[in-house]
Write an enzyme that holds these catalytic residues in place. Structure first.
Site, PDB file in Angstrom:
ATOM      1  CE  LYS A  45      22.170  29.701  19.290  1.00  0.00           C
ATOM      2  NZ  LYS A  45      20.826  29.359  18.954  1.00  0.00           N
ATOM      3  CG  ASP A  87      17.145  30.683  19.275  1.00  0.00           C
ATOM      4  OD1 ASP A  87      17.333  31.389  18.136  1.00  0.00           O
ATOM      5  OD2 ASP A  87      18.236  30.231  19.612  1.00  0.00           O
TER       6      ASP A  87
END
Ligand code: ATR
Length: 257
Positions: A45, A87
């Site tokens: 990420k 997220d």
């Protein structure tokens, strides 16, 4: 969950898992093969950000990208890869199903990448945040970034009451079914308890929280809402959440067998 929605909406698409070691080459591959986008998961990420044509300002602030969208450049030929973070939105939407974060006091257990994304979303929504983490330095750093308070996990006992407790650590994840991030006797201090762990779906934390009379939000909820935001980024369409939720439940129960 994405494949279930492709089928239900009649979209000619497929979502496939790929194990990636060479991140830069994978991005070139996405462009060359004409992919519409991708999800990015642990441990890539942060690394992936260096290889993108554009990083959305929020993902840039959080320092992590979990969604890639491939788009044509101005010449109509070149493909550009854009990085987003869904997220934070997933965590916020999951919590909003149960309560309004604005003005509430939220204790976040953990200070890693997940805590950062979760904290960002809740701060943006106007919550007052306390970070509780066993490693003081890491916890202090995140608290400073979020303009939040920091405490050591032992001192959660000193909090009189708070609206929400969120576990962003991996404590309670299978196979450690019996682990719990906080002394269960402290749970009645909180009105709502949320866990980002989704395997098992009912962690010991959530079980004890139900017993203590708290509302609970399981890890599937954040996974679902961040996935819905990814789907919108790729297709411009709003996915049916119930189809996604059913597919997730199915996948989790199959994984258990
Ligand atoms: P992620 O990106 O999923 O958030 P991470 O960056 O490794 O993962 O962060 C995990 C967080 O969970 C950390 O804050 C970690 O605490 P430390 O900063 O003290 O390492 C916390 N964590 C992980 N396992 C834990 C445990 N058994 N007890 C308490 N905290 C734990």
């Amino acid at each position: 969950m994405h494949n279930a929605v492709f089928s239900s909406m009649g979209i000619n698409g497929v979502y496939v898992p790929m194990q990636v070691r060479e991140v830069e080459q994978a991005i070139t591959g996405l462009k060359a093969l004409g992919f519409r986008g991708a999800s990015v998961t642990v441990p890539h990420k942060e690394t992936v950000m260096a290889y993108l044509d554009y990083v959305d300002p929020i993902a840039d602030q959080i320092g992590a990208v979990n969604t890639l969208v491939c788009e044509k450049g101005q010449d109509g030929i070149t493909t550009l890869v854009k990085g987003l973070n869904t997220d934070w939105l997933g965590a916020l939407r999951a919590l909003e199903q149960v309560m309004s974060p604005k003005g509430s006091h939220i204790v976040i257990m953990g200070a890693g990448g997940s805590a950062k994304a979760v904290g960002y979303g809740l701060k943006k929504a106007g919550a007052q945040i306390t970070i509780a983490n066993r490693t003081e330095k890491k916890g202090q750093q995140l608290a400073q970034w979020l303009d939040a308070d920091f405490i050591l996990p032992e001192t959660v006992a000193d909090i009189k009451h708070a609206d929400v407790l969120i576990n962003t650590t991996s404590v309670g994840m299978e196979p450690d079914y019996n682990s719990i991030v906080i002394n269960p006797e402290l749970l009645p201090k909180f009105k709502t308890v949320m866990d980002i762990v989704y395997a098992p779906l009912e962690t010991r934390l959530l079980r004890e929280a139900t017993r203590a009379g708290c509302k609970t939000i399981d890890g599937l909820s954040m996974l679902l809402y961040q996935g819905a935001a990814q789907f919108e980024a790729w297709t411009g369409k709003t996915p049916p959440l119930e189809v996604m939720r059913a597919a997730l439940m199915q996948a989790l129960s199959t994984a258990k067998k």
